[in-house]
Write a protein that holds these residues in place. Structure first.
Motif, PDB file in Angstrom:
ATOM      1  N   ALA A 243     -23.299  -3.694 -37.292  1.00 33.68           N
ATOM      2  CA  ALA A 243     -22.667  -5.015 -37.422  1.00 33.68           C
ATOM      3  C   ALA A 243     -21.784  -5.076 -38.661  1.00 33.68           C
ATOM      4  O   ALA A 243     -20.708  -5.688 -38.651  1.00 33.68           O
ATOM      5  N   ASN A 244     -22.220  -4.460 -39.726  1.00 36.63           N
ATOM      6  CA  ASN A 244     -21.489  -4.556 -40.990  1.00 36.63           C
ATOM      7  C   ASN A 244     -20.569  -3.372 -41.235  1.00 36.63           C
ATOM      8  O   ASN A 244     -19.974  -3.275 -42.305  1.00 36.63           O
ATOM      9  N   PHE A 245     -20.474  -2.487 -40.284  1.00 39.44           N
ATOM     10  CA  PHE A 245     -19.693  -1.269 -40.510  1.00 39.44           C
ATOM     11  C   PHE A 245     -18.237  -1.545 -40.879  1.00 39.44           C
ATOM     12  O   PHE A 245     -17.703  -0.915 -41.803  1.00 39.44           O
ATOM     13  N   PRO A 246     -17.545  -2.440 -40.215  1.00 38.59           N
ATOM     14  CA  PRO A 246     -16.126  -2.636 -40.579  1.00 38.59           C
ATOM     15  C   PRO A 246     -15.923  -3.148 -41.999  1.00 38.59           C
ATOM     16  O   PRO A 246     -14.856  -2.980 -42.579  1.00 38.59           O
ATOM     17  N   GLN A 247     -16.945  -3.775 -42.568  1.00 39.90           N
ATOM     18  CA  GLN A 247     -16.785  -4.344 -43.899  1.00 39.90           C
ATOM     19  C   GLN A 247     -16.943  -3.306 -45.000  1.00 39.90           C
ATOM     20  O   GLN A 247     -16.598  -3.550 -46.152  1.00 39.90           O
ATOM     21  N   TYR A 248     -17.502  -2.170 -44.654  1.00 38.53           N
ATOM     22  CA  TYR A 248     -17.793  -1.174 -45.687  1.00 38.53           C
ATOM     23  C   TYR A 248     -16.544  -0.404 -46.064  1.00 38.53           C
ATOM     24  O   TYR A 248     -15.582  -0.289 -45.295  1.00 38.53           O
ATOM     25  N   ARG A 249     -16.591   0.166 -47.259  1.00 41.17           N
ATOM     26  CA  ARG A 249     -15.524   1.049 -47.692  1.00 41.17           C
ATOM     27  C   ARG A 249     -15.750   2.449 -47.131  1.00 41.17           C
ATOM     28  O   ARG A 249     -16.776   2.730 -46.502  1.00 41.17           O
TER      29      ARG A 249
END
Lengths: 127, 684
Positions: free
Chosen positions: B263-269
């Motif tokens: 779920a949070n993958f796109p937000q990571y660097r």
């Protein structure tokens, strides 16, 4: 002085004078005759004169390391004299090499002089 | 300078000597004290009386020696060195000797020093000798401003007591380097029967280094009960903490954390994404392949995409196989294809191997469609290659077939490839737009334009010499010598010719009509002036034409008969008539002068002609001569070009009469003076 080591010669190869003095004192108290060598050249000189009953050597020494000493004793002198290696912590690779070359036992620092005394007695009992 | 060098050398020498003496003293002291230490360490309780007496004597001797600071320092160093090498009973006896001789008191005194090096030395000594009483004295130095003291205090606090690590994690405010963390962990591993606390309690610390150290300890001591706290840490703002958390998740195989990671993958660097993909490599399953394939479609770094593909292959081997890019213009033979490969299809395209043979039908179709979509949306590198190839094709083939070649037009298009027309449709539209544009311009005949330009140029030129058709009189015949050198002489005397013939020749050369035609007026200077002035100025100029005009002006006056202004027409007729009379009179005078020159030399001294008329100079006919000569210098300096004609009236009279083209009418008068006067009259 106990009768444990009477008549036995121990060649102690250790460049740390204080530690060598301590070990030598303990071995002498146990009745052993201790020959102390501060470096590899003194060791070779002692070995050329006479072969001791047991050799206790540190791995890291100037001029002639403990590994080279084992190799010299086993291949050049063709002697089966027991050799005990004193190694510092984390020197596992050198210990394995020493065993491959023919060392009989090893003891890691920090060690108990009493434990060393027991190991020396055991090796001498075997021979 | 020499004195300073000498002093420096002396200072260095003395320092060296002092240090050598000190090291020699230390070595000697150690040698003296070594048997003492050995005796103290290996004294046995069941020793005989003699040995015990000897032991007591040595103890008294040692106490006496330790009153000396240097001896005390050496003895303490000896005990510290032995403490590193010994263990078991020997170490305990060493500690007893250390405390019996009150050497720890001197170490405590060092803790009160304001000098950081003494302070750190005291901390090290107490920690190494494991003086547990020093714990409460040392722990305040955990947050000391000096880094050396701080690190030693941290190590001492952790090593002296088991609860030291908790106190350290609670109170550490400064950063904890990775090396320091490793040393602290090494100290903890030396504890026997050490029961570590729940390090997850420190995951909420405000010090990020404490959180990182806690994660490291959790991983080291395998405290996998901290799963819930680890999932919470995935949202920590610090990327290092996220990565450390992911490492814990990977080690503890916390599969529950995969869904939040998706779920949070796109937000990571990028770095965190790589760590997440490492987690999927270890913990992922086939149901995660769909998610990994979607990563390829996202706007992510190339390495992330590659990592995703490798993760897919780790989960399901050989799922994604290497693909060869489509080549449209090169054949397989150019590429060096395999000899055993089948004949390539027309167009030189190499087919893409069909992936996913080992997969289920439905999943295989989905993956195939996703792969085909990927081919339709090439990567940046493919797009660059395609654009480059298209530009090369465009240059080679030129304009598009059937379309207008508008490459010469500076079209400004919104296309990405900087104005290069990509398709024929856009070019066509632009061409139509250009054609339909209203153009405001006059059609100019090239020949007529050239004629007008030439006339304007020639109107300003006075032809003084012979026309081009006639050989120049100054050049005599050329004679070739034996040396192939051409000798020629310059004839300074201009040849005499008929002016009418000259005019005719000039006109013929210029492609004009005979001199009798009205076009000969173009040589008049007044023609240019009349073109740009109004009626009043023209009237003034007409008066000037009467004063200075010649045949050219006479011809020009005839053209003014068609002028718009009635006054100009009337006056031009009048002036033409009067000018004709003047010119006839002048012609008569010149003819008489010529005849007089042909008379014998005896009549040369005569200043009068046969008619009794003195030879007139052409200047005398000019009534403006005096006015011109009386003109003050400096007046109208803008128009006054100071020059004088070299030829005198005598030379001029030698020329044929009416040779107006060769000589000006009034050579002694500055033309610019005349124009200046006219200009002044025009502007009042």
């Amino acid at each position: 002085m106990t009768a444990e080591g009477i008549g036995r010669t121990v060649l102690l190869a250790e460049d740390d004078h204080l530690l060598a003095s301590l070990i030598g004192f303990r071995l002498e108290k146990a009745g052993y005759q201790v020959l102390m060598a501060a470096n590899g050249r003194d060791v070779k000189q002692y070995l050329s004169e006479s072969m001791p009953d047991i050799i206790v050597s540190d791995i890291m020494m100037p001029y002639f390391s403990g590994i080279e000493l084992i190799d010299y004793v086993r291949t050049k002198l063709l002697s089966t004299v027991p050799v005990i290696i004193i190694s510092s912590a984390g020197n596992e690779e050198n210990v394995l090499t020493a065993f491959e070359l023919g060392a009989n036992d090893f003891i890691a620092k920090p060690f108990s002089p009493s434990e060393l005394l027991v190991r020396v007695g055991r090796e001498l009992t075997k021979t | 300078m020499g004195v300073l060098c000498l002093l420096l050398v002396i200072l260095v020498f003395r320092t060296k000597v002092r240090l050598s003496k000190r090291s020699a003293y230390i070595a000697q002291k150690k040698q003296e004290l070594a048997p003492v230490v050995s005796s103290f360490l290996f004294i046995e309780e069941d020793a005989d009386r003699g040995e015990k007496t000897e032991y007591l004597k040595m103890k008294v001797s040692i106490r006496e020696q330790l009153k000396d600071a240097n001896s005390r320092k050496v003895f303490a160093e000896m005990l510290l060195d032995l403490q590193r090498d010994l263990s078991g009973e020997a170490r305990e006896r060493l500690y007893s000797l250390y405390t019996d001789l009150n050497l720890h008191e001197f170490a405590f005194e060092k803790l009160k020093s304001w000098r950081w090096e003494v302070l750190s030395q005291g901390i090290v000594e107490l920690a190494q000798m494991q003086v547990t009483d020093a714990y409460s004295y040392i722990k305040p130095f955990i947050n000391h401003r000096k880094g050396v003291v701080r690190k030693q205090a941290q190590l001492a606090t952790v090593s002296l007591k088991r609860e030291g690590i908790q106190y350290f994690l609670d109170t550490a405010r400064y950063g904890i380097s990775e090396w320091q963390q490793m040393k602290l962990m090494d100290v903890l591993t030396q504890f026997k029967d050490f029961i570590p606390p729940r390090f997850s309690l420190w995951l909420t610390s405000g010090n990020p280094d404490v959180v990182l150290f806690a994660l490291r300890l959790i991983r080291h001591y395998r405290q996998n009960e901290a799963g819930a706290a680890l999932n919470t840490l995935l949202g920590h703002p610090d990327d290092k903490i996220k990565i450390a958390t992911l490492e814990c998740i990977r080690e503890f195989c916390l599969v529950d954390a995969l869904e939040p990671l998706k779920a949070n993958f796109p937000q990571y660097r990028t770095e965190v994404k790589m760590a997440v993909l490492d987690v999927f490599t270890e913990l992922g399953s086939e149901k995660d392949i769909q998610f990994l394939l979607t990563i390829k479609k996202q706007r992510v770094s190339y390495i992330v995409k590659s990592k995703a593909l490798s993760t897919i292959n780790r989960i399901a081997p050989d799922t994604v196989l290497p693909q060869i890019a489509e080549i449209t213009t090169r054949t397989v033979g150019d590429i060096g294809g395999k000899p055993n490969s089948p004949d390539p299809p027309p167009g030189g395209m190499i087919p893409v191997p069909d992936p996913g043979d080992g997969q289920g039908a439905d999943e295989g179709d989905e993956w195939q469609s996703l792969l085909e979509e990927e081919e339709a949306c090439p990567d940046i590198s493919d797009l660059c290659c395609r654009e480059e190839w298209e530009s090369i094709l465009f240059e080679l083939t030129g304009a598009y077939q059937g379309e207008l070649d508008l490459s010469f037009l500076p079209l400004i298009m919104e296309h990405e490839d900087k104005g290069r027309p990509e398709g024929g449709g856009e070019v066509k539209k632009e061409a139509e737009k250009i054609r339909e544009m209203e153009v405001e311009a006059a059609v100019v005949d090239e020949e007529e334009k050239f004629r007008l330009e030439l006339e304007s140029i020639l109107g300003r030129i006075y032809i003084v010499d012979k026309p081009a058709s006639q050989p120049h009189s100054s050049v005599t015949g050329l004679e070739a010598t034996e040396d192939n050198e051409i000798n020629f002489e310059l004839d300074s005397e201009p040849r005499k010719q008929d002016s009418a013939q000259e005019t005719q020749d000039i006109n013929e050369d210029a492609g004009m009509d005979s001199p009798a035609a009205p076009t000969a007026y173009r040589f008049s200077i007044f023609e240019e002036l009349f073109r740009h002035c109004d009626a009043e100025s023209k009237l003034i100029l007409l008066d000037e034409i009467l004063a200075v005009g010649g045949e050219k002006e006479l011809l020009f006056l005839h053209t003014l008969e068609t002028d718009e202004s009635l006054e100009v027409r009337d006056k031009s007729v009048e002036i033409a008539q009067r000018l004709g009379e003047v010119l006839e009179k002048d012609a008569t005078v010149l003819q008489q002068a010529k005849e007089e020159e042909e008379m014998p030399a005896a009549n040369e001294g005569s200043s009068q002609t046969s008619a009794g008329i003195p030879p007139k100079q052409s200047l005398e006919n000019c009534f403006l001569q005096t006015t011109a000569s009386t003109a003050q210098p400096g007046e109208n300096s803008l128009w006054d070009v100071p020059f004088e004609l070299e030829e005198t009236s005598a030379n001029i009279t030698a020329n044929p009469v009416g040779d107006e083209l060769n000589t000006p009418a009034y050579p002694g008068v500055s033309l610019l003076d005349r124009l200046n006067k006219i200009w002044g009259g025009m502007h009042g």
